[in-house]
Design an enzyme around this catalytic site. Sequence first.
Site, PDB file in Angstrom:
ATOM      1  N   CYS A   1      35.024-100.068 -57.445  1.00 62.72           N
ATOM      2  CA  CYS A   1      33.906 -99.323 -58.046  1.00 62.72           C
ATOM      3  C   CYS A   1      32.546 -99.963 -57.794  1.00 62.72           C
ATOM      4  CB  CYS A   1      34.132 -99.138 -59.545  1.00 62.72           C
ATOM      5  SG  CYS A   1      35.643 -98.255 -59.898  1.00 62.72           S
TER       6      CYS A   1
ATOM      7  N   HIS B   1      27.298 -97.183 -62.819  1.00 55.72           N
ATOM      8  CA  HIS B   1      28.606 -96.670 -62.392  1.00 55.72           C
ATOM      9  C   HIS B   1      29.130 -95.768 -63.500  1.00 55.72           C
ATOM     10  CE1 HIS B   1      32.641 -96.233 -61.110  1.00 55.72           C
ATOM     11  NE2 HIS B   1      33.163 -97.095 -61.968  1.00 55.72           N
TER      12      HIS B   1
ATOM     13  N   ASN C   1      35.327 -90.590 -62.995  1.00 51.30           N
ATOM     14  CA  ASN C   1      35.087 -91.862 -62.314  1.00 51.30           C
ATOM     15  C   ASN C   1      35.439 -91.710 -60.831  1.00 51.30           C
ATOM     16  OD1 ASN C   1      35.149 -94.454 -61.296  1.00 51.30           O
ATOM     17  ND2 ASN C   1      36.266 -95.340 -63.036  1.00 51.30           N
TER      18      ASN C   1
HETATM   19  O1  UT7 Z   1      35.765 -97.940 -62.876  1.00 52.15           O
HETATM   20  C1  UT7 Z   1      36.327 -99.193 -63.024  1.00 52.15           C
HETATM   21  C2  UT7 Z   1      36.096 -99.713 -64.377  1.00 52.15           C
HETATM   22  N1  UT7 Z   1      36.867 -98.982 -65.337  1.00 52.15           N
HETATM   23  C3  UT7 Z   1      36.426 -98.877 -66.562  1.00 52.15           C
HETATM   24  O2  UT7 Z   1      35.345 -99.327 -66.834  1.00 52.15           O
HETATM   25  C4  UT7 Z   1      37.317 -98.265 -67.590  1.00 52.15           C
HETATM   26  C5  UT7 Z   1      37.325 -99.134 -68.827  1.00 52.15           C
HETATM   27  N2  UT7 Z   1      38.211 -98.665 -69.864  1.00 52.15           N
HETATM   28  C6  UT7 Z   1      38.025 -97.504 -70.535  1.00 52.15           C
HETATM   29  O3  UT7 Z   1      37.144 -96.729 -70.209  1.00 52.15           O
HETATM   30  C7  UT7 Z   1      38.894 -97.233 -71.738  1.00 52.15           C
HETATM   31  O4  UT7 Z   1      39.621 -98.378 -72.072  1.00 52.15           O
HETATM   32  C8  UT7 Z   1      39.883 -96.038 -71.533  1.00 52.15           C
HETATM   33  C9  UT7 Z   1      39.102 -94.736 -71.500  1.00 52.15           C
HETATM   34  C10 UT7 Z   1      40.639 -96.218 -70.236  1.00 52.15           C
HETATM   35  C11 UT7 Z   1      40.863 -95.966 -72.710  1.00 52.15           C
HETATM   36  O5  UT7 Z   1      40.168 -95.872 -73.916  1.00 52.15           O
HETATM   37  P1  UT7 Z   1      40.575 -96.821 -75.144  1.00 52.15           P
HETATM   38  O6  UT7 Z   1      39.685 -96.444 -76.259  1.00 52.15           O
HETATM   39  O7  UT7 Z   1      40.496 -98.234 -74.649  1.00 52.15           O
HETATM   40  O8  UT7 Z   1      42.028 -96.351 -75.468  1.00 52.15           O
HETATM   41  P2  UT7 Z   1      43.400 -97.147 -75.400  1.00 52.15           P
HETATM   42  O9  UT7 Z   1      43.796 -97.413 -73.994  1.00 52.15           O
HETATM   43  O10 UT7 Z   1      43.350 -98.313 -76.338  1.00 52.15           O
HETATM   44  O11 UT7 Z   1      44.376 -96.091 -76.038  1.00 52.15           O
HETATM   45  C12 UT7 Z   1      44.212 -95.649 -77.383  1.00 52.15           C
HETATM   46  C13 UT7 Z   1      45.297 -94.645 -77.668  1.00 52.15           C
HETATM   47  C14 UT7 Z   1      46.706 -95.139 -77.324  1.00 52.15           C
HETATM   48  O12 UT7 Z   1      47.590 -94.646 -78.295  1.00 52.15           O
HETATM   49  P3  UT7 Z   1      48.087 -95.602 -79.503  1.00 52.15           P
HETATM   50  O13 UT7 Z   1      48.755 -96.772 -78.828  1.00 52.15           O
HETATM   51  O14 UT7 Z   1      46.848 -95.990 -80.242  1.00 52.15           O
HETATM   52  O15 UT7 Z   1      49.015 -94.729 -80.251  1.00 52.15           O
HETATM   53  C15 UT7 Z   1      46.993 -94.463 -76.007  1.00 52.15           C
HETATM   54  O16 UT7 Z   1      48.354 -94.267 -75.795  1.00 52.15           O
HETATM   55  O17 UT7 Z   1      45.101 -93.462 -76.896  1.00 52.15           O
HETATM   56  C16 UT7 Z   1      46.299 -93.150 -76.180  1.00 52.15           C
HETATM   57  N3  UT7 Z   1      45.940 -92.506 -74.920  1.00 52.15           N
HETATM   58  C17 UT7 Z   1      45.738 -91.189 -74.795  1.00 52.15           C
HETATM   59  N4  UT7 Z   1      45.820 -90.187 -75.686  1.00 52.15           N
HETATM   60  C18 UT7 Z   1      45.547 -88.952 -75.250  1.00 52.15           C
HETATM   61  C19 UT7 Z   1      45.722 -93.106 -73.711  1.00 52.15           C
HETATM   62  N5  UT7 Z   1      45.386 -92.174 -72.808  1.00 52.15           N
HETATM   63  C20 UT7 Z   1      45.393 -90.973 -73.462  1.00 52.15           C
HETATM   64  C21 UT7 Z   1      45.127 -89.658 -73.067  1.00 52.15           C
HETATM   65  N6  UT7 Z   1      45.199 -88.677 -73.982  1.00 52.15           N
HETATM   66  N7  UT7 Z   1      44.750 -89.344 -71.799  1.00 52.15           N
END
Ligand code: UT7
Length: 320
Positions: A114, A247, A277
């Site tokens: 990225c 980004h 992204n």
């Molecule tokens: O481009 C390169 C750099 N990349 C980035 O900068 C991305 C950085 N990371 C992020 O943007 C975020 O961490 C994400 C958007 C990827 C995820 O958001 P988060 O707030 O960190 O969520 P999480 O991974 O902690 O997941 C929270 C919950 C989980 O459920 P439980 O364990 O709390 O029950 C996941 O299973 O959300 C669940 N979850 C979803 N639910 C519905 C994960 N993906 C999804 C989904 N739809 N697509």
Amino acid sequence: MTLTSVIRSTGSFLPARILTNKELETIVDTTDEWIVQRTGIEERHIAAKDEPTSFLAINAAKNALESSGLRPEDIDGVIVATTTPDQSFPSVAVKVQAALDLKPGPAFDVQAVCSGFIYALSVADSMIRSGSMNRVMVVGAEKMSSLLDWTDRSTCVLFGDGAGAVILEKSEQEAQGILSTHLYANGRLNDLLYTDGGVSTSGTAGHIIMHGKEVFKNAVTLMADIVEEVLTKNNVSPENIDWLIPHQANLRIITGTAEKLGMSMDRVVVTVNKHGNTSAASIPLALDDAVRSGKVQRGQLLLLEALGGGLTWGAALIRF
Ligand code: UT7
């Protein structure tokens, strides 16, 4: 005489097919509400089977060339930032060179995920400042959909396809164009964001695996640090920045960086809602969008910043 490199023109290309969050609800266990709240993404463009990364890159480069008023023979070299080349080799850059009928000169790809566009911009800037090139086409192009596991909701909702391009041109005017570039990587964090395959391992491209929370935390801190470094090095304050062009990975990371700078969101270019992204393509896509919509004007001060797999990160300060 000090040489600088200025952005002569910008261009971009998005594949026609739009995939909405609502449609994703029928593919994986997700909701439009979750995706919008957690990321700010509403839709993304997805390239067709017969639209490889070179197709996206060539169209963005053509668009930048048309906007420049230059002829193909005026371009000395091509650098494409991409993580999703059509083939292991040759590079996407040589395909751009051939399709635009550019003269022989350097053409190569840069892989910094990225942050790739910032890395490519920095290399092109150095080539121009050294006096070896007059004009370089710099492209960020990605078909991220080809790296997605469409059963993994934690990644497949995040990414999109597209390409953006700029033509960098030699200038003898001081304090114009690219004022500074800043590149970093910390390879100890390579297991936070990667593909579970590759040419010399599985022999396949693999799928994206991301430890989202960890990447998120690093992004917030490292983006704030690098922005501070850019401001200090150039002796400018956040009020002097006309546009932050980050980004486009997650709206929460973007707003976090803007808040740390004390910048209101109406001075931040946001396209993550429409593009998702797009990795190395996201900044040049956002830049071209902002130029064509009339937001970004000549003479304005632009701050570009990105973080991606590696981890790699980087920033550029540009007097447009
Ligand atoms: O481009 C390169 C750099 N990349 C980035 O900068 C991305 C950085 N990371 C992020 O943007 C975020 O961490 C994400 C958007 C990827 C995820 O958001 P988060 O707030 O960190 O969520 P999480 O991974 O902690 O997941 C929270 C919950 C989980 O459920 P439980 O364990 O709390 O029950 C996941 O299973 O959300 C669940 N979850 C979803 N639910 C519905 C994960 N993906 C999804 C989904 N739809 N697509």
